[in-house]
Enzyme design. Structure first.
Site, PDB file in Angstrom:
ATOM      1  N   GLU A 113       7.710  -6.965  -3.856  1.00 51.29           N
ATOM      2  CA  GLU A 113       6.629  -6.105  -3.455  1.00 51.29           C
ATOM      3  C   GLU A 113       5.411  -6.661  -4.011  1.00 51.29           C
ATOM      4  O   GLU A 113       5.662  -7.477  -5.059  1.00 51.29           O
ATOM      5  CB  GLU A 113       6.487  -4.577  -3.895  1.00 51.29           C
ATOM      6  CG  GLU A 113       7.692  -3.861  -2.976  1.00 51.29           C
ATOM      7  CD  GLU A 113       7.878  -2.536  -3.130  1.00 51.29           C
ATOM      8  OE1 GLU A 113       7.175  -2.015  -3.940  1.00 51.29           O
ATOM      9  OE2 GLU A 113       8.520  -1.931  -2.533  1.00 51.29           O
ATOM     10  N   HIS A 241      -3.085   3.181  -1.588  1.00 51.50           N
ATOM     11  CA  HIS A 241      -2.106   2.304  -0.850  1.00 51.50           C
ATOM     12  C   HIS A 241      -2.681   1.607   0.171  1.00 51.50           C
ATOM     13  O   HIS A 241      -3.180   2.154   0.952  1.00 51.50           O
ATOM     14  CB  HIS A 241      -0.771   3.127  -0.479  1.00 51.50           C
ATOM     15  CG  HIS A 241       0.491   2.248  -0.210  1.00 51.50           C
ATOM     16  ND1 HIS A 241       0.438   0.993   1.002  1.00 51.50           N
ATOM     17  CD2 HIS A 241       1.579   2.065  -0.842  1.00 51.50           C
ATOM     18  CE1 HIS A 241       1.497   0.578   0.762  1.00 51.50           C
ATOM     19  NE2 HIS A 241       2.328   1.043  -0.231  1.00 51.50           N
ATOM     20  N   HIS A 349      -2.704   7.515  -2.876  1.00 51.57           N
ATOM     21  CA  HIS A 349      -1.198   7.239  -2.760  1.00 51.57           C
ATOM     22  C   HIS A 349      -0.634   7.934  -4.204  1.00 51.57           C
ATOM     23  O   HIS A 349       0.456   8.449  -4.150  1.00 51.57           O
ATOM     24  CB  HIS A 349      -0.851   6.002  -2.646  1.00 51.57           C
ATOM     25  CG  HIS A 349       0.672   5.728  -2.673  1.00 51.57           C
ATOM     26  ND1 HIS A 349       1.357   6.254  -1.583  1.00 51.57           N
ATOM     27  CD2 HIS A 349       1.425   4.595  -3.276  1.00 51.57           C
ATOM     28  CE1 HIS A 349       2.736   5.654  -1.783  1.00 51.57           C
ATOM     29  NE2 HIS A 349       2.451   4.844  -2.595  1.00 51.57           N
ATOM     30  N   ARG A 384      -0.972   0.970 -11.175  1.00 52.48           N
ATOM     31  CA  ARG A 384       0.548   1.003 -11.190  1.00 52.48           C
ATOM     32  C   ARG A 384       1.056  -0.087 -10.451  1.00 52.48           C
ATOM     33  O   ARG A 384       0.644  -0.380  -9.308  1.00 52.48           O
ATOM     34  CB  ARG A 384       1.029   2.364 -10.576  1.00 52.48           C
ATOM     35  CG  ARG A 384       2.506   2.383 -10.637  1.00 52.48           C
ATOM     36  CD  ARG A 384       3.067   3.631  -9.872  1.00 52.48           C
ATOM     37  NE  ARG A 384       2.455   3.732  -8.464  1.00 52.48           N
ATOM     38  CZ  ARG A 384       3.365   3.533  -7.231  1.00 52.48           C
ATOM     39  NH1 ARG A 384       4.676   3.317  -7.504  1.00 52.48           N
ATOM     40  NH2 ARG A 384       2.995   3.704  -6.372  1.00 52.48           N
TER      41      ARG A 384
END
Ligand code: FAD
Ligand code: SIN
Length: 525
Positions: A113, A241, A349, A384
C-alpha cells in the site's frame, strides 16, 4: 444498578477484544459496547495489517517507511518496538482463528500500500477487518470470564471528581474506578465499578461530513478522558483517505482500498490525465497525506466533484480475486471496475492522535488504560502509514493486558463511588435539535478544518463551535442523558481539541496543512 468487575473494557473492536481476551485468565471482564458487538471500525478495515515477513523486507525498511510517513513526529523507539512485535501478534491473531490469504504455493499473499517500500500487508480478500472481527468476536463470546453488554453506552469514566474530591495534580494523581454506563433496558445510568478500566472506543470520523467510518466513531473515549482531565495529544492530525467511493447519498462512504493502488490502479482526473507524477515521484503509492492533498488540489482546480481510479488495465482475474467486495459493491452502482473508472474522493478516515498512553498502554490517569484508534502512542506521528493501525491496536491491546493483569491483584474496587444522579427530564422532541446540531458540526469541521486549513478558517470554526457548545450544554444540563446527546457532546469536545491543537501548530506538517505556513517545496524522497 451496580456491576462489579475486575476489568471493564469499553469497546468491542480489535483493541478492546484483544485486551479482553488476554486479561480474561486473570479476572472477571465486562465488555460494554454501544451498539452490537460487531459494529466497529475494525469490521470495515479492508487493506489489512502490516508486518514484516519475507525477505527482501526487513524491520528497518518498515521502520523507515513509518518514520517517513510520520513526517518527523513519530516516537522512533515506539515505532521500532511495535514493528518488531508484528510477527508475534500476527501469529496470535492466527491462533485466535483469523484467516489471511495465501498464494497457491502456501505462502502468505502480502499486499503493498501507499508509503510501503515492500509487500508486507496481511489481508483476507478486501475485507480483512471483517475477518478479524469475526474471529475475535467468536473467542470473546465463548469465554466464560467475559460478559458482553451490547447497546450499553459509556457516558463518563468515574474518577475522584465524582466523589467530590479535588485532585492535586490533575492528570497524574487522578484515579479511575470504572464508568457510568447507560443501560438500554432501563434507560438508567448504571455504575460499572472496576479495578482496571480499558478504553477502546475507536476514532472520530463522524465529526466530518464525508467519512469512511461507521456512525459509532464519535470520539467518545477521548472526550471522556478529556473531561476527566487526562492527557490528550496530536489531535490536529486527522487522516483523510484519498479514495472513498463517490456516491453522493451514501454515509459512511464506502472505501476503495489503497491496496488497489498497490495492485497497480492509477488515479486520473476528469480529463483522464494520470496526475500523481506531478505531485510525488512515488505517484499513487506516496503517503496518504500527499495523495489526498493532490486530489484535493485537482478537485479545486477543475471544479469537478471527484477524480477517478483506473483499474481497467489490470489483470481481471487478479482484480476479482483480490477485491471481490469492491467489485460487487461497484457493480451494484453500475460500475464494472474491469471496464469503467471508479469515481473517488478523499474522506475523513483515521485520527493519529488521542489519549496519551505510555509504552504499556497506561493513560495519565491511574487504573485507566487505553488502546486502538483512541490513543496516541507515538507510532503515527503526523501521518499514519497504511495498515499500521490494526497492528498498533493489537500490539498495544496485548501490552496493556499484560500490564493490567500484573497489577490487578493489588487494586481494590472503590465502593464509595456514588450512583449517577440525573435531575434532568426526558425531552424526546429535542432529538431534532441534536440531529441538526450534529449536522452543523460536521459542516463546520469539513468546511474549515479539513485537508487544507488556515487560521481564518479555524477561527471561524471555533466561533461557530462555541455556539453549538453553549446550546448543547444547556440541553445536556436540563435533559436526561441519551446516546445521541452524549455523542454530540463528545463530538464537540473532540472537535474543539482538534481545532485548538491545529491552531497551536505553527507549521504545515504531515496531515496538518495550513495556508498560513505553506510547506517548503517537498523534496521528492
Ligand atoms: P473500533 O474498531 O472502532 O471499535 C470501537 C468500539 O468502541 C466499538 O465497539 C464501539 O461501539 C465502541 N464504543 C465507542 N464509543 C462507545 C461508548 N461511548 N460506549 C460504549 N462503547 C463505545 N487500519 C488498518 O490498519 N488497516 C486497514 O486495512 C484499515 N482499513 C480501514 C477501513 C475503513 C473503512 C476504516 C473505517 C478504517 C480502517 N482502518 C484500517 C483503521 C482501523 O480499522 C481502525 O483504526 C481500528 O480498527 C480501530 O480499532 P479500535 O479497536 O480502536 O476501535
Ligand atoms: C485501506 O485499505 O486503504 C485502508 C488501510 C488503512 O486505513 O490502513
Amino acid at each position: 444498578m451496580r456491576i462489579e468487575t475486575d476489568f471493564l473494557v469499553i469497546g468491542s473492536g480489535l483493541a478492546g477484544m484483544m485486551y479482553a481476551l488476554k486479561v480474561a485468565p486473570y479476572g472477571k471482564v465486562a465488555v460494554v459496547t454501544k451498539t452490537s458487538i460487531e459494529e466497529t471500525n475494525t469490521r470495515y478495515a479492508q487493506g489489512g495489517i502490516a508486518s514484516v515477513t519475507y525477505s527482501p523486507d526487513t524491520y528497518e525498511k518498515h521502520v523507515q517507511d513509518t518514520l517517513i510517513a510520520g513526517d518527523g513526529l513519530c516516537n522512533e523507539q515506539v515505532v521500532r518496538s511495535i514493528i518488531k512485535e508484528g510477527p508475534a501478534i500476527i501469529q496470535d491473531l492466527i491462533d485466535l482463528g483469523t484467516n489471511f490469504d495465501k498464494t497457491p504455493e502456501g505462502e502468505y499473499d502480502l499486499a503493498r500500500e501507499g508509503g510501503h517500500s515492500e509487500h508486507r500487508i496481511y489481508h483476507f480478500q478486501d475485507r480483512t477487518g471483517f475477518e478479524i472481527q469475526r474471529a475475535l468476536t467468536e473467542q470473546v463470546l465463548k469465554n466464560p470470564n467475559i460478559t458482553v453488554y451490547e447497546h450499553h453506552f459509556a457516558v463518563e469514566v468515574i474518577t475522584q471528581h465524582h466523589l467530590g474530591y479535588s485532585v492535586i495534580n490533575e492528570g497524574t494523581d487522578t484515579e479511575c474506578y470504572g464508568a457510568y454506563v447507560l443501560n438500554p433496558n432501563t434507560n438508567k445510568v448504571d455504575t460499572f465499578l472496576a479495578k482496571i478500566t480499558y478504553i477502546a472506543t475507536g476514532g472520530i470520523g463522524n465529526i466530518y461530513h464525508t467519512t469512511t467510518n461507521p456512525v459509532i466513531a464519535t470520539g467518545d473515549g477521548i472526550a471522556m478522558v478529556y473531561r476527566a482531565k487526562g492527557l490528550i495529544d496530536n489531535m490536529e492530525f486527522v487522516q483523510f483517505h484519498p479514495t472513498a467511493l463517490y456516491n453522493q447519498n451514501e454515509r459512511p462512504s464506502f472505501l476503495i482500498t489503497e491496496a488497489m493502488r498497490g495492485f497497480g490502479a492509477i488515479l486520473r482526473n476528469r480529463k483522464g490525465e494520470a496526475f500523481m507524477a506531478r505531485y510525488d515521484e512515488r505517484r499513487e503509492l506516496a503517503p496518504r497525506d500527499i495523495v489526498a492533498r493532490a486530489i484535493d488540489t485537482e478537485l479545486k482546480v477543475s471544479g469537478y466533484e471527484f477524480v477517478q481510479l483506473d483499474c481497467t488495465h489490470l489483470d481481471k482475474d487478479g482484480l476479482l480475486s483480490h477485491f471481490p467486495n469492491i467489485y460487487q459493491k461497484c457493480l451494484l452502482l453500475g460500475i464494472d471496475i474491469t471496464k469503467d473508472y471508479i469515481p473517488v474522493v478523499p474522506a475523513a478516515h483515521f485520527l493519529c492522535g488521542g489519549i496519551k498512553v505510555n509504552a504499556k498502554g497506561r493513560t495519565s490517569i491511574k487504573y485507566l488504560y487505553a488502546g486502538g484508534e483512541s490513543v496516541s502512542t507515538g507510532l503515527h506521528g503526523a501521518n499514519r502509514l497504511a495498515s499500521n493501525s490494526l497492528l498498533e491496536a493489537a500490539v498495544y491491546g496485548l501490552r496493556a493486558a499484560v500490564a493490567s493483569s500484573e497489577k490487578v491483584a493489588n487494586v481494590s474496587l472503590n465502593t464509595s463511588v456514588p450512583d449517577w444522579s440525573d435531575d434532568g427530564t426526558t425531552h424526546p422532541e429535542e432529538l431534532i435539535l441534536i440531529t441538526q446540531e450534529f449536522k452543523e458540526l460536521q459542516q463546520i469541521m469539513s468546511n474549515y478544518v479539513g485537508i487544507v486549513r488556515s487560521d481564518i478558517r479555524m477561527n471561524r470554526a471555533l466561533a461557530r463551535l462555541g455556539i453549538i457548545y453553549q446550546e448543547t450544554k444547556a440541553l445536556y444540563d436540563r435533559s436526561t442523558v441519551s446516546p445521541a446527546l452524549c455523542e454530540l457532546r463528545n463530538a464537540i469536545n473532540v472537535s474543539y481539541m482538534i481545532i485548538k491543537m491545529a491552531k497551536r501548530r505553527k507549521e504545515s506538517r504531515g496531515l496538518h496543512y495550513t495556508l498560513d505556513y505553506p510547506q517548503k517545496l517537498k523534496i521528492l524522497r
